[in-house]
Design an enzyme around this catalytic site. Structure first.
Site, PDB file in Angstrom:
ATOM      1  N   SER A  18       0.831  -1.215   0.000  1.00 28.13           N
ATOM      2  CA  SER A  18       0.000   0.000   0.000  1.00 28.13           C
ATOM      3  C   SER A  18       0.869   1.271   0.000  1.00 28.13           C
ATOM      4  CB  SER A  18      -1.001   0.002   1.160  1.00 28.13           C
ATOM      5  OG  SER A  18      -0.377   0.246   2.391  1.00 28.13           O
ATOM      6  N   ARG A  96      12.782  -8.448   4.898  1.00 24.50           N
ATOM      7  CA  ARG A  96      14.043  -9.169   5.079  1.00 24.50           C
ATOM      8  C   ARG A  96      15.022  -8.265   5.804  1.00 24.50           C
ATOM      9  NH1 ARG A  96      13.596 -14.107   5.033  1.00 24.50           N
ATOM     10  NH2 ARG A  96      15.837 -14.339   4.744  1.00 24.50           N
ATOM     11  N   ILE A  97      15.754  -8.847   6.745  1.00 20.04           N
ATOM     12  CA  ILE A  97      16.830  -8.089   7.392  1.00 20.04           C
ATOM     13  C   ILE A  97      17.982  -7.991   6.399  1.00 20.04           C
ATOM     14  CG2 ILE A  97      18.548  -8.158   9.229  1.00 20.04           C
ATOM     15  CD1 ILE A  97      16.374  -9.463  10.993  1.00 20.04           C
ATOM     16  N   HIS A 114       8.779   2.793   9.282  1.00 15.99           N
ATOM     17  CA  HIS A 114       8.535   1.841  10.370  1.00 15.99           C
ATOM     18  C   HIS A 114       7.310   2.301  11.148  1.00 15.99           C
ATOM     19  CE1 HIS A 114       9.489  -1.272  13.197  1.00 15.99           C
ATOM     20  NE2 HIS A 114       9.315  -0.414  14.177  1.00 15.99           N
ATOM     21  N   THR A 146      20.460   2.016   8.194  1.00 19.96           N
ATOM     22  CA  THR A 146      21.828   1.647   8.545  1.00 19.96           C
ATOM     23  C   THR A 146      21.774   0.168   8.941  1.00 19.96           C
ATOM     24  OG1 THR A 146      21.527   2.207  10.871  1.00 19.96           O
ATOM     25  CG2 THR A 146      22.314   3.982   9.420  1.00 19.96           C
ATOM     26  N   GLN A 178      -1.475   7.663   7.636  1.00 11.68           N
ATOM     27  CA  GLN A 178      -0.438   8.690   7.750  1.00 11.68           C
ATOM     28  C   GLN A 178       0.831   8.288   6.986  1.00 11.68           C
ATOM     29  OE1 GLN A 178      -1.277  11.552   9.145  1.00 11.68           O
ATOM     30  NE2 GLN A 178      -3.295  10.661   9.603  1.00 11.68           N
TER      31      GLN A 178
HETATM   32  C1  GRF Z   1       3.821  -0.736   6.846  1.00 14.71           C
HETATM   33  O1  GRF Z   1       3.136  -0.692   8.060  1.00 14.71           O
HETATM   34  C2  GRF Z   1       5.224  -0.245   7.039  1.00 14.71           C
HETATM   35  O2  GRF Z   1       5.344   0.719   8.023  1.00 14.71           O
HETATM   36  C3  GRF Z   1       5.941  -1.493   7.477  1.00 14.71           C
HETATM   37  O3  GRF Z   1       5.363  -2.530   6.726  1.00 14.71           O
HETATM   38  C4  GRF Z   1       4.043  -2.170   6.365  1.00 14.71           C
HETATM   39  C5  GRF Z   1       3.950  -2.287   4.889  1.00 14.71           C
HETATM   40  O4  GRF Z   1       2.632  -2.120   4.429  1.00 14.71           O
HETATM   41  N1  GRF Z   1       7.359  -1.352   7.288  1.00 14.71           N
HETATM   42  P1  GRF Z   1       2.353  -1.999   2.879  1.00 14.71           P
HETATM   43  O5  GRF Z   1       2.877  -3.282   2.225  1.00 14.71           O
HETATM   44  O6  GRF Z   1       3.036  -0.780   2.368  1.00 14.71           O
HETATM   45  O7  GRF Z   1       0.874  -1.930   2.767  1.00 14.71           O
END
Ligand code: GRF
Length: 219
Positions: A18, A96-97, A114, A146, A178
């Protein structure tokens, strides 16, 4: 600047995409002066990959299951992303890390979003953790990547209230609305040369940002 010279984005996803769709919208409308050169997933079945293809964007999959180590996967990923000649690499739900094998070549032009008020709650299950802690607000943070997981310098953060009766799903829905504008906004700052990664942290308009980044009100 001509259309051909628009900055090139590569977006990495693992799921529904999304946030990627939000980027497609703003690139199409011209609100963001950029073009999406490639949408890439580690998961060939990611729903977002099909959505990007439907939108006429080049897609690729580099399946982490085909590689014997994180470093080998990251090397293949680096090669594919570099071939797309990105100005900015956007992690958008990329699950993935990543190791320095990928992060180093893109350092300073690699962003992540995040769903927490970093530095709180790096990692998974952020909304449930905020609820369990009795927090009164939650949110999302765009940050430079990082090698420290969800630990790179924040650029932009938005905070929303946690309402009585919220569960992880209602809170996630409030936060992701948001995300869909702050991520393109942070990318715009980068493209305009307003934000950069320095030794001292993320810098916006010549000022080093603090551990939350620039905090904006929800829209
Ligand atoms: C979002 O909540 C983003 O913050 C996190 O993973 C989710 C990804 O959602 N890193 P989408 O695939 O962009 O809908």
């Amino acid at each position: 600047m001509t259309a051909e010279a628009r900055p090139r984005l590569v977006i990495l996803i693992s799921g529904r995409g999304s946030n990627m769709l939000a980027f497609i919208d703003v690139c199409r409308s011209g609100e963001l002066n950029a073009e999406i050169a490639l949408v890439l997933s580690n998961n060939p079945d990611a729903a977002g990959l099909a959505l990007a293809a439907e939108a006429g964007i080049e897609t690729a999959a580099v399946n982490h299951r085909d590689y014997h180590s994180r470093e080998a996967f990251d090397a293949a990923l680096t090669q594919r992303v570099q071939a797309a000649e990105p100005d900015l690499v956007i992690l958008a739900g990329f699950m993935r890390i990543l190791t320095p094998v990928f992060i180093s070549p893109f350092a300073g032009r690699l962003l992540n979003i995040h769903p927490s008020l970093l530095p709180k709650y790096p990692g998974l299950h952020t909304h449930q953790r905020a609820l369990d802690a009795g927090d009164t607000e939650a949110g999302a943070t765009v940050h430079f990547v990082t090698p420290e997981l969800d630990g790179g310098p924040p650029i932009l953060q938005v905070r929303v209230p946690i309402e009585p009766g919220d569960d992880a799903d209602t809170l996630a829905a409030r936060v992701i609305r948001q995300e869909h504008w702050i991520y393109p906004e942070a990318a715009r700052w980068f493209i305009e040369g307003r934000v950069k990664l320095t030794q001292a942290g993320a810098e916006l308009d010549g000022q080093i940002l603090d551990q939350s980044g620039q905090v904006l009100a929800p829209r």
